[in-house]
Scaffold this motif. Sequence first.
Motif, PDB file in Angstrom:
ATOM      1  N   GLY A   1       0.797  -1.226   0.000  1.00  0.00           N
ATOM      2  CA  GLY A   1       0.000   0.000   0.000  1.00  0.00           C
ATOM      3  C   GLY A   1       0.825   1.270   0.000  1.00  0.00           C
ATOM      4  O   GLY A   1       0.446   2.268  -0.626  1.00  0.00           O
ATOM      5  N   ALA A   2       1.966   1.240   0.691  1.00  0.00           N
ATOM      6  CA  ALA A   2       2.815   2.438   0.755  1.00  0.00           C
ATOM      7  C   ALA A   2       3.404   2.748  -0.621  1.00  0.00           C
ATOM      8  O   ALA A   2       3.452   3.910  -1.041  1.00  0.00           O
ATOM      9  N   GLN A   3       3.853   1.710  -1.324  1.00  0.00           N
ATOM     10  CA  GLN A   3       4.387   1.930  -2.667  1.00  0.00           C
ATOM     11  C   GLN A   3       3.306   2.468  -3.599  1.00  0.00           C
ATOM     12  O   GLN A   3       3.564   3.356  -4.423  1.00  0.00           O
ATOM     13  N   LYS A   4       2.092   1.931  -3.468  1.00  0.00           N
ATOM     14  CA  LYS A   4       0.989   2.394  -4.313  1.00  0.00           C
ATOM     15  C   LYS A   4       0.638   3.846  -3.997  1.00  0.00           C
ATOM     16  O   LYS A   4       0.304   4.621  -4.905  1.00  0.00           O
ATOM     17  N   ALA A   5       0.703   4.206  -2.730  1.00  0.00           N
ATOM     18  CA  ALA A   5       0.412   5.590  -2.339  1.00  0.00           C
ATOM     19  C   ALA A   5       1.429   6.538  -2.959  1.00  0.00           C
ATOM     20  O   ALA A   5       1.074   7.610  -3.469  1.00  0.00           O
ATOM     21  N   MET A   6       2.701   6.144  -2.915  1.00  0.00           N
ATOM     22  CA  MET A   6       3.747   6.985  -3.520  1.00  0.00           C
ATOM     23  C   MET A   6       3.543   7.119  -5.032  1.00  0.00           C
ATOM     24  O   MET A   6       3.712   8.205  -5.603  1.00  0.00           O
ATOM     25  N   SER A   7       3.152   6.021  -5.667  1.00  0.00           N
ATOM     26  CA  SER A   7       2.910   6.062  -7.105  1.00  0.00           C
ATOM     27  C   SER A   7       1.756   6.994  -7.446  1.00  0.00           C
ATOM     28  O   SER A   7       1.791   7.714  -8.453  1.00  0.00           O
ATOM     29  N   SER A   8       0.733   6.991  -6.577  1.00  0.00           N
ATOM     30  CA  SER A   8      -0.425   7.857  -6.830  1.00  0.00           C
ATOM     31  C   SER A   8      -0.041   9.331  -6.739  1.00  0.00           C
ATOM     32  O   SER A   8      -0.526  10.162  -7.512  1.00  0.00           O
ATOM     33  N   VAL A   9       0.853   9.663  -5.806  1.00  0.00           N
ATOM     34  CA  VAL A   9       1.319  11.049  -5.681  1.00  0.00           C
ATOM     35  C   VAL A   9       2.172  11.422  -6.890  1.00  0.00           C
ATOM     36  O   VAL A   9       1.993  12.492  -7.487  1.00  0.00           O
ATOM     37  N   SER A  10       3.079  10.538  -7.265  1.00  0.00           N
ATOM     38  CA  SER A  10       3.957  10.788  -8.411  1.00  0.00           C
ATOM     39  C   SER A  10       3.148  10.964  -9.695  1.00  0.00           C
ATOM     40  O   SER A  10       3.390  11.881 -10.491  1.00  0.00           O
ATOM     41  N   ASP A  11       2.152  10.093  -9.891  1.00  0.00           N
ATOM     42  CA  ASP A  11       1.311  10.186 -11.085  1.00  0.00           C
ATOM     43  C   ASP A  11       0.499  11.480 -11.089  1.00  0.00           C
ATOM     44  O   ASP A  11       0.279  12.088 -12.144  1.00  0.00           O
ATOM     45  N   ALA A  12       0.050  11.901  -9.907  1.00  0.00           N
ATOM     46  CA  ALA A  12      -0.740  13.125  -9.812  1.00  0.00           C
ATOM     47  C   ALA A  12       0.104  14.356 -10.136  1.00  0.00           C
ATOM     48  O   ALA A  12      -0.378  15.298 -10.771  1.00  0.00           O
TER      49      ALA A  12
END
Length: 280
Positions: free
Chosen positions: A170-181
């Motif tokens: 979940g932490a990696q996915k959260a970081m990816s969501s911020v980066s993509d945003a």
Amino acid sequence: MKRSALSRPGVAVVASALALALATGCSDSGSDSGSGSGDKATGGKGAAATVKALSDAELKKLIVGKGDLGGYRFAAADQSERFASSKEEITVVDEKCAPLAHVLTGFAPGDSTAYVNTMATPVEAKPSASSTKSMEDMTEKELDEALNSITDTLGGTVTIVSLSSYEGDGAQKAMSSVSDAVKGCAGGFKATSKGSKDDPQKFTKVEAEKASGSGDESVAFAVTGDADGDKIVVHAEAVRHGSTVATYYSLNLAVFLADGKPKEYGIPADLIKAQAAKLA
């Protein structure tokens, strides 16, 4: 910096801005990823399925505070001063930009199982003798000292530090969501809070910035907000430490002074360093 010509009631208004300013807050990913082992028990890919999230109580022990770093006052924002009571109450016109709105309002990006936050405000090295008096009891000289103290603080940088914990990857996915945003929301976005009678908070620009390089991976960005026609730039960063994500949101409050012009600033490096040390 010029001092504002404020009346006695005006001092109270400026003082409240220290907290109320946070109610509105308020390309490349800009991430500097660490080269740590992918099989760390704290969140590497090989161990993602077995990672156990931390609880609110555990995160409270890990978030940076007075005993970890001098020169700041650490305190939670009062419920009435917050943009929303939960991130579920925040609506973003373009959903892909929601992770940015969450970071800018002190909430956890992604699907966290627990989160805590604190507000770090620069403080005077030597509080004035009048700091414990109410304004009604102050002499004109003491009131002037109090005003100077407030405006000095307004010229500083206030930062919301948040910690959130995640199960599995979940932490990696959260970081990816911020980066993509950061990549997908360069043109800005709008956010509203459920039940708010105010106009939507408008952010007109999102730019990637150089991240601190702390933790296992980090992504930093700057957001330009529109406040009654004035442009206000705020800075944010998300840093992953295993299954825990630390986010930082900094705002220089000089814009709330008459003729105030914020200097170039960023997220205080000492805050990031102190928080990283507690998560090491």
